[in-house]
Design an enzyme around this catalytic site. Structure first.
Site, PDB file in Angstrom:
ATOM      1  N   GLY A  27       0.839  -1.213   0.000  1.00 53.81           N
ATOM      2  CA  GLY A  27       0.000   0.000   0.000  1.00 53.81           C
ATOM      3  C   GLY A  27       0.863   1.249   0.000  1.00 53.81           C
ATOM      4  CG  ASN A  29      -0.912   3.107  -4.097  1.00 54.11           C
ATOM      5  OD1 ASN A  29      -0.950   2.139  -3.343  1.00 54.11           O
ATOM      6  ND2 ASN A  29      -2.006   3.718  -4.509  1.00 54.11           N
ATOM      7  N   GLY A  31      -1.417   7.543   0.992  1.00 53.54           N
ATOM      8  CA  GLY A  31      -1.701   7.526   2.428  1.00 53.54           C
ATOM      9  C   GLY A  31      -0.465   7.268   3.277  1.00 53.54           C
ATOM     10  N   GLY A  33       1.221   4.543   3.780  1.00 53.45           N
ATOM     11  CA  GLY A  33       2.270   3.732   3.158  1.00 53.45           C
ATOM     12  C   GLY A  33       3.218   4.582   2.331  1.00 53.45           C
ATOM     13  CB  SER A 156      -6.227   0.283  13.956  1.00 53.02           C
ATOM     14  OG  SER A 156      -7.132   1.228  14.474  1.00 53.02           O
ATOM     15  CE1 TYR A 181      -9.164  -0.820   9.090  1.00 57.01           C
ATOM     16  CE2 TYR A 181      -9.587  -0.109  11.346  1.00 57.01           C
ATOM     17  CZ  TYR A 181      -8.802  -0.089  10.210  1.00 57.01           C
ATOM     18  OH  TYR A 181      -7.636   0.658  10.193  1.00 57.01           O
TER      19      TYR A 181
HETATM   20  N1  LIG Z   1      -6.028   6.375   8.424  1.00 54.36           N
HETATM   21  C1  LIG Z   1      -6.130   6.057   9.708  1.00 54.36           C
HETATM   22  O1  LIG Z   1      -6.623   6.834  10.537  1.00 54.36           O
HETATM   23  C2  LIG Z   1      -5.629   4.723  10.185  1.00 54.36           C
HETATM   24  C3  LIG Z   1      -5.688   4.446  11.550  1.00 54.36           C
HETATM   25  C4  LIG Z   1      -5.234   3.203  12.013  1.00 54.36           C
HETATM   26  C5  LIG Z   1      -4.700   2.300  11.112  1.00 54.36           C
HETATM   27  N2  LIG Z   1      -4.654   2.590   9.779  1.00 54.36           N
HETATM   28  C6  LIG Z   1      -4.108   1.584   8.863  1.00 54.36           C
HETATM   29  O2  LIG Z   1      -3.130   2.169   8.044  1.00 54.36           O
HETATM   30  C7  LIG Z   1      -2.977   1.398   6.853  1.00 54.36           C
HETATM   31  C8  LIG Z   1      -2.898   2.332   5.659  1.00 54.36           C
HETATM   32  O3  LIG Z   1      -4.160   2.955   5.487  1.00 54.36           O
HETATM   33  P1  LIG Z   1      -4.344   4.481   5.058  1.00 54.36           P
HETATM   34  O4  LIG Z   1      -5.012   5.155   6.190  1.00 54.36           O
HETATM   35  O5  LIG Z   1      -3.090   5.025   4.502  1.00 54.36           O
HETATM   36  O6  LIG Z   1      -5.479   4.306   3.920  1.00 54.36           O
HETATM   37  P2  LIG Z   1      -5.467   4.596   2.351  1.00 54.36           P
HETATM   38  O7  LIG Z   1      -5.033   5.990   2.079  1.00 54.36           O
HETATM   39  O8  LIG Z   1      -6.816   4.174   1.898  1.00 54.36           O
HETATM   40  O9  LIG Z   1      -4.347   3.610   1.800  1.00 54.36           O
HETATM   41  C9  LIG Z   1      -4.555   2.225   1.822  1.00 54.36           C
HETATM   42  C10 LIG Z   1      -3.544   1.568   0.924  1.00 54.36           C
HETATM   43  O10 LIG Z   1      -3.843   0.165   0.883  1.00 54.36           O
HETATM   44  C11 LIG Z   1      -3.982  -0.205  -0.483  1.00 54.36           C
HETATM   45  N3  LIG Z   1      -4.929  -1.292  -0.691  1.00 54.36           N
HETATM   46  C12 LIG Z   1      -6.227  -1.366  -0.307  1.00 54.36           C
HETATM   47  N4  LIG Z   1      -6.780  -2.501  -0.774  1.00 54.36           N
HETATM   48  C13 LIG Z   1      -5.818  -3.143  -1.486  1.00 54.36           C
HETATM   49  C14 LIG Z   1      -5.786  -4.335  -2.237  1.00 54.36           C
HETATM   50  N5  LIG Z   1      -6.867  -5.114  -2.385  1.00 54.36           N
HETATM   51  N6  LIG Z   1      -4.630  -4.683  -2.821  1.00 54.36           N
HETATM   52  C15 LIG Z   1      -3.532  -3.913  -2.716  1.00 54.36           C
HETATM   53  N7  LIG Z   1      -3.509  -2.754  -2.045  1.00 54.36           N
HETATM   54  C16 LIG Z   1      -4.633  -2.368  -1.430  1.00 54.36           C
HETATM   55  C17 LIG Z   1      -4.482   1.044  -1.171  1.00 54.36           C
HETATM   56  O11 LIG Z   1      -4.317   0.909  -2.568  1.00 54.36           O
HETATM   57  P3  LIG Z   1      -5.248   1.760  -3.596  1.00 54.36           P
HETATM   58  O12 LIG Z   1      -4.638   3.121  -3.656  1.00 54.36           O
HETATM   59  O13 LIG Z   1      -5.161   1.006  -4.876  1.00 54.36           O
HETATM   60  O14 LIG Z   1      -6.641   1.776  -3.020  1.00 54.36           O
HETATM   61  C18 LIG Z   1      -3.596   2.069  -0.520  1.00 54.36           C
HETATM   62  O15 LIG Z   1      -2.315   2.056  -1.069  1.00 54.36           O
HETATM   63  C19 LIG Z   1      -4.177   0.440   6.809  1.00 54.36           C
HETATM   64  O16 LIG Z   1      -3.757  -0.853   7.181  1.00 54.36           O
HETATM   65  C20 LIG Z   1      -5.103   1.020   7.874  1.00 54.36           C
HETATM   66  O17 LIG Z   1      -5.919   0.017   8.450  1.00 54.36           O
HETATM   67  C21 LIG Z   1      -5.096   3.771   9.304  1.00 54.36           C
END
Ligand SMILES: NC(=O)c1ccc[n+]([C@@H]2O[C@H](COP(=O)([O-])OP(=O)(O)OC[C@H]3O[C@@H](n4cnc5c(N)ncnc54)[C@H](OP(=O)(O)O)[C@@H]3O)[C@@H](O)[C@H]2O)c1
Length: 300
Positions: A27, A29, A31, A33, A156, A181
């Site tokens: 991930g 690309n 957020g 990641g 999380s 989740y």
């Molecule tokens: N944001 C928060 O407040 C928060 C809090 C606690 C934990 N987290 C965790 O942080 C991590 C990153 O999330 P984020 O907040 O940065 O969200 P995000 O911006 O939605 O990024 C999620 C990433 O995961 C990728 N992804 C989703 N489904 C996928 C699939 N089927 N195959 C390959 N890649 C996939 C997305 O790719 P695409 O661009 O192609 O969709 C994107 O690169 C997650 O594990 C999330 O649970 C986030």
């Protein structure tokens, strides 16, 4: 100086050079990641980002390289919706013949509607946890050969909401997106803790992290008024991607955590986990079930 420049400067002050290290970030690309990839690339690591979409991944790869001046940034494409795709990703990584010192299991979804992966698993569980379980198993040989190495699961604090009924992994009745989740995030902590126990003598650590509540696109499947409020009003009070990535970069890079394993972190500190997340017996049972679900041989 931009906010990103400032945090990169802080990371360079706090952490050693990672020039001899190779990191894989799922991930990567967008957020958290992508921000983590920027941090590790800025510290000099060779960074491989994994992106579901090759085009988006290539764009992100170019941006990370340009922002950090580090040309050693690569991209592999993989859709974690399919376990076969994860197996192909592992093969592609192995074919590079590179070491692996830092594996960051970050890609994730928050599915408010119940849906199934290509292999028929409830999607939060299948993508956030099971696909990453398989990837980690496939890459453990390279990680141990590259030791010291670190595995970091981006989990999380919502794991506290998670209940793991091993007899009902598909949640056919009473689906709640937040609970599902939370369950996947609980499974990630159990996996990291089990990895920590199993790899203790191999020089590979495994930890999980809560990045804070970050203004990413994670909640994009939240529709209606709640979705609108989240995407407009609440978003501006949340952490930036770089602020959210800080503890992930800390766990990947800091000398201070070199020997730490099996802990859950937030704000660069160890945090208490739920009783379920601390349950070693549950972790061992989930491990065996996960081997079975990913067609890997039992280690019992
Ligand atoms: N944001 C928060 O407040 C928060 C809090 C606690 C934990 N987290 C965790 O942080 C991590 C990153 O999330 P984020 O907040 O940065 O969200 P995000 O911006 O939605 O990024 C999620 C990433 O995961 C990728 N992804 C989703 N489904 C996928 C699939 N089927 N195959 C390959 N890649 C996939 C997305 O790719 P695409 O661009 O192609 O969709 C994107 O690169 C997650 O594990 C999330 O649970 C986030």
């Amino acid at each position: 100086m931009t906010a990103t420049d400032k945090i990169i400067k802080r990371w360079k002050k706090d952490f050693p050079s990672l020039e001899r290290k190779t990191a894989l970030i799922t991930g990567g690309n967008r957020g958290l990641g992508k921000a983590t990839a920027v941090g590790l690339a800025a510290l000099g690591a060779r960074v491989v980002i994994v992106s579901r979409d090759a085009g988006h991944g290539e764009t992100a790869r170019g941006e990370i390289a340009q922002l950090t001046g580090n040309e050693r940034v690569s991209m592999l494409a993989c859709d974690f919706n399919s376990l076969d795709n994860v197996r192909q990703l592992a093969q592609q990584y192995k074919a590079l013949d590179w070491p692996l010192h830092i594996l960051i299991n970050n890609a994730g979804i928050m599915a408010f509607e119940r849906q199934l992966t290509a292999d028929g698993h409830e999607s939060n569980f299948g993508i956030n946890y099971l696909a990453h379980f398989l990837l980690t198993q496939e890459l453990t040989g390279i990680l141990t050969a590259s030791a010291p190495a670190r595995i970091i699961n981006v989990s999380s604090s919502l794991h506290h909401k998670g209940r793991l009924n091993l007899d009902d992994l598909s949640i056919e009745d009473g689906y709640s997106g937040l609970d599902a989740y939370g369950r996947s995030k609980l499974a990630q902590i159990l996996q990291a803790n089990e990895l920590a126990r199993r790899l203790a003598s191999a020089g590979v650590t495994a930890n999980s992290v809560h990045p804070g509540v970050v203004a990413t696109d994670l909640m994009r499947s939240l529709k209606g008024v709640r979705g609108l409020i989240m995407k407009t009003f609440i978003r501006r009070f949340l952490r930036t991607n770089e602020q959210g990535a800080d503890t992930v970069v800390y766990l990947a890079a800091s000398d201070k955590v070199a020997g730490d394993s099996g802990s859950f972190w937030a704000n660069r500190r160890k945090m208490r986990v739920s009783n379920a997340a601390a349950d070693a017996e549950l972790a061992a049972r989930l491990w065996e079930i996960s081997l079975n679900l990913t067609d890997l041989p039992s280690t019992a």
